[in-house]
Scaffold this active site. Structure first.
Site, PDB file in Angstrom:
ATOM      1  N   HIS A 111       0.870  -1.181   0.000  1.00 10.07           N
ATOM      2  CA  HIS A 111       0.000   0.000   0.000  1.00 10.07           C
ATOM      3  C   HIS A 111       0.910   1.235   0.000  1.00 10.07           C
ATOM      4  CE1 HIS A 111      -2.704   2.984   1.882  1.00 10.07           C
ATOM      5  NE2 HIS A 111      -3.702   2.223   1.498  1.00 10.07           N
ATOM      6  N   ASP A 188       3.294  -4.460   7.943  1.00 11.55           N
ATOM      7  CA  ASP A 188       2.011  -3.773   7.858  1.00 11.55           C
ATOM      8  C   ASP A 188       0.894  -4.822   7.975  1.00 11.55           C
ATOM      9  OD1 ASP A 188      -0.263  -2.458   7.086  1.00 11.55           O
ATOM     10  OD2 ASP A 188       0.510  -1.765   5.158  1.00 11.55           O
ATOM     11  N   GLN A 191      -4.405  -4.917   6.833  1.00 13.33           N
ATOM     12  CA  GLN A 191      -5.465  -5.736   6.237  1.00 13.33           C
ATOM     13  C   GLN A 191      -5.724  -7.033   6.986  1.00 13.33           C
ATOM     14  OE1 GLN A 191      -7.764  -5.095   4.185  1.00 13.33           O
ATOM     15  NE2 GLN A 191      -7.016  -3.098   3.557  1.00 13.33           N
ATOM     16  N   LYS A 214     -10.151  -0.282  10.571  1.00 13.43           N
ATOM     17  CA  LYS A 214     -10.345  -1.503   9.766  1.00 13.43           C
ATOM     18  C   LYS A 214     -10.619  -2.706  10.673  1.00 13.43           C
ATOM     19  CE  LYS A 214      -7.064   0.019   6.235  1.00 13.43           C
ATOM     20  NZ  LYS A 214      -7.754   0.395   5.014  1.00 13.43           N
ATOM     21  N   CYS A 352      -4.906   2.881  -3.471  1.00 11.84           N
ATOM     22  CA  CYS A 352      -3.638   3.357  -2.893  1.00 11.84           C
ATOM     23  C   CYS A 352      -2.529   2.324  -3.065  1.00 11.84           C
ATOM     24  CB  CYS A 352      -3.792   3.724  -1.423  1.00 11.84           C
ATOM     25  SG  CYS A 352      -4.960   5.042  -1.172  1.00 11.84           S
TER      26      CYS A 352
END
Ligand code: PMP
Length: 395
Positions: A111, A188, A191, A214, A352
């Site tokens: 991302h 990261d 998600q 999220k 993104c």
């Protein structure tokens, strides 16, 4: 089954398939936020009244709830305003240790939040910005990773799960390889965090980040988890109140982590609300969440691959909770506009993540992503609407 826990679904017309962008909010979280503002609100830390003590206690308890979720200690959890801020904080700090010729290694599937900060600190410091590829099925190309990792690599930034490809990357081996050359590893989890257990200790990354919104939490709250060693070594990102032990005219003594990174009034109401969301998710349990989402993904993939002109980006039967698609010469934006008229919320664009779209030779895609409230009827309604839209354009 869980739709009743989310007030927005009182509107039965909404089919929400955009949770990768942001999840809807459960009543327990909204209520907790409201209750805090209505009944026990005060700023945290420096106050002496019972309201301040209560707010402080709940803020620190929220830190513990986040820590438990990812199997870390509360002292390793920094509250930020989102994954993006967490990554910028880390990049700004690590940049101070980079010299020309040092290397940064990231994947092409990141991302922009886990791409641009590294690219920019490379430009600023003269470090070499290396990008490794993914395979056609969207998984990390571990051979390319191994080729590009070397003794000069100082930072490796990875993602647990891509926000475009939906592929979960097994990271432990890559992290071990990066550590073998003494690189700092940043992961990261923006998600993956709402869809599967994330064990930061087992992953053994130096830093791990995600966003509250999220994970069924409010906006404006994010997490930076770091090891003791890394948080001690990283310089503060912002200066101001709270993050200091003492300030004199000529010098400032900074507080210990995590407070060192929380200058000013922190997002404590949001942290408290996020902890309610985490409790809610954990009560359901990731076993149940994964089983439901896998079944829905199978339904979605089986139905969509039968449709003419549907091309899944990086086809892979092991996609978790999201899939991006294109439609030959029909623009995804046109399809999305037609299905939006039927109350179906999906996302269209580059999400993104322009480099990974370029890698798969398309500027944009239409992304369908799941949350715990989705059910088979949502998938059916999306597939029917998609079928109808494709027929509209192709006759
Ligand atoms: N990383 C990934 C994989 C993401 O999907 C996102 C959000 N789309 C981010 C980072 C950035 O999160 P935020 O915008 O909440 O800071």
């Amino acid at each position: 089954m869980f739709k009743k826990d989310f007030p927005i679904f009182k509107n039965k017309d909404i089919v929400y398939l955009d949770s990768a962008s942001s999840t809807q909010k459960p009543a327990v979280m909204i209520e907790a936020l409201r209750d805090f503002y209505e009944n026990t609100y005060s700023n945290v830390h420096r106050g002496t009244c019972s309201l301040a003590a209560c707010a402080t206690e709940r803020y620190e308890q929220a830190r513990k709830t986040v820590a438990d979720l990812i199997n870390m200690r509360a002292a390793n959890i920094v509250f930020t305003k989102g994954a993006t801020e967490s990554l910028n904080l880390i990049a700004a700090g690590l940049a101070q240790h980079l010299t020309p010729g040092d290397e940064i290694l990231i994947s092409v599937a990141e991302h922009h939040a886990n791409f641009v900060p590294w690219q920019q600190i490379a430009l600023k410091t003269g470090a070499v910005f290396n990008v490794f590829d993914v395979r056609e099925d969207g998984s990390y190309d571990t051979d390319d990773f191994a080729r590009k990792l070397n003794a000069k690599t100082k930072i490796v930034a990875l993602s647990h799960m891509s926000n475009v490809l939906g592929v979960v990357n097994p990271l432990t081996h890559l992290i071990d390889m990066a550590h073998a050359v003494h690189a700092v590893v940043v992961v990261d989890c923006a998600q993956s965090i709402a869809h599967m257990p994330v064990d930061a200790r087992a992953l053994n990354a130096d830093f791990l980040v995600f966003s509250g919104h999220k994970l069924y939490g409010p906006t404006g709250i994010g997490i930076l988890a770091g090891t003791d060693e890394m948080l001690d070594a990283l310089p503060p990102y912002q200066f101001g109140g709270d993050m200091v032990r003492s300030v004199r005219i000529k010098e400032t003594d900074f507080a210990a982590p995590p407070v060192k990174f929380e200058a000013g009034t922190p997002p404590f109401a949001e942290a408290i609300a996020l902890s309610e969301s985490i409790t809610y998710v954990r009560q359901i349990g990731f076993d149940k969440i994964m089983a439901r989402e896998h079944a829905l993904m199978n339904q979605l993939l089986n139905r969509t691959i039968e449709l003419p002109n549907v091309h899944i980006l990086a086809p892979n039967p092991n996609k978790e909770s999201l899939v991006a698609m294109t439609f030959g010469d029909i623009h995804p934006t046109d399809i999305a506009a037609l299905i939006a008229r039927q109350g179906i919320c999906v996302r269209v664009g580059h999400h993104c993540a322009m480099p990974i779209h370029e890698r798969f030779k398309t500027p944009v895609s239409l992304r369908v992503s799941l949350g715990i409230y989705n059910n088979a009827d949502d998938i059916e309604r999306f597939c029917n609407a998609l079928e109808k839209a494709l027929r509209f354009f192709k006759g």
